[in-house]
Design an enzyme around this catalytic site. Sequence first.
Site, PDB file in Angstrom:
ATOM      1  N   GLU A  91       0.842  -1.202   0.000  1.00  0.00           N
ATOM      2  CA  GLU A  91       0.000   0.000   0.000  1.00  0.00           C
ATOM      3  C   GLU A  91       0.876   1.251   0.000  1.00  0.00           C
ATOM      4  O   GLU A  91       0.563   2.250  -0.651  1.00  0.00           O
ATOM      5  CB  GLU A  91      -0.918  -0.005   1.218  1.00  0.00           C
ATOM      6  CG  GLU A  91      -1.965  -1.106   1.182  1.00  0.00           C
ATOM      7  CD  GLU A  91      -2.748  -1.210   2.469  1.00  0.00           C
ATOM      8  OE1 GLU A  91      -3.990  -1.143   2.412  1.00  0.00           O
ATOM      9  OE2 GLU A  91      -2.122  -1.348   3.544  1.00  0.00           O
ATOM     10  N   GLU A 141      -3.255  -9.783   4.111  1.00  0.00           N
ATOM     11  CA  GLU A 141      -3.921  -9.478   5.375  1.00  0.00           C
ATOM     12  C   GLU A 141      -5.032 -10.457   5.755  1.00  0.00           C
ATOM     13  O   GLU A 141      -5.215 -10.787   6.936  1.00  0.00           O
ATOM     14  CB  GLU A 141      -4.503  -8.053   5.342  1.00  0.00           C
ATOM     15  CG  GLU A 141      -3.475  -6.942   5.430  1.00  0.00           C
ATOM     16  CD  GLU A 141      -2.972  -6.466   4.080  1.00  0.00           C
ATOM     17  OE1 GLU A 141      -2.456  -5.350   4.001  1.00  0.00           O
ATOM     18  OE2 GLU A 141      -3.087  -7.233   3.098  1.00  0.00           O
TER      19      GLU A 141
END
Length: 262
Positions: free
Chosen positions: A118, A138
Amino acid sequence: MTGATEEQLIKLQIDAAIAILTFNRPAKLNAFNEPMVEQLAATCRVIDRSPDVRVVIVTGEGKAFCAGGDIEAWGAKSALDFGRFWLREGHSAFDLLARLRQPVIAVLNGHALGGGLELAALADMRIAEDHVKVGLPEAGIGVIPGWSGTQRAVRRFGSQIVRRMAVFGEVFSAAQAQAFGIVDHVVPKGEGMQRALAIAKLTTERAPVATEFAKMLVNAAEGEERERVLEALAGIAAAGTADLAEGVAAFKDKRKPEFKGR
């Protein structure tokens, strides 16, 4: 970093027109904790207000680029605190980096997983060393990408590639990441910074205002801060008019302005 009162978790080096921002928590693979988030935001403000800086390079200290958010920093938070503070403040810091007026080059000198990818997605260009892997794992621990891995990353990499990483847990090699458009260049291990500096130096030879405006317009086309970009560009145009100079002079002289449409 200027003004840091704790451990220097974000290092900033400015050499002429090039700023190098380094994530400096190597013992934790440069995973973010709360002080690091705060220092990133503060460092981005310093860079954005530095008139001589034309290009920014971001990289990680040690063997990792960034392992994302440190589980020890957020794992014990309540659901409300996790959303209200950890995610929101992380978003704010990441937005500052994505929206720097200067072009940003990310040097992936180690794996960029989860929040690390990210973070890489904030850059205008990504250079990966050939041993690097990227992914959004995640869901494997019961959480989702929370710092725009399902939003900005989709805009920049495409929905299907992000779906493969975030939903199905695929992790890609540097070569695959280049083929999928996640990274722009792949270089041998240890040569990422050399390539970034070469590109940065060429970029500093380009007209800085035109480069800044081009970045703003591309960001707006992607849906990144469209409203601010439109208002900033319109404001700059208005600020250069004779009408504004007349309006300011009239205000100071306490008289009615005589605008001429120029």
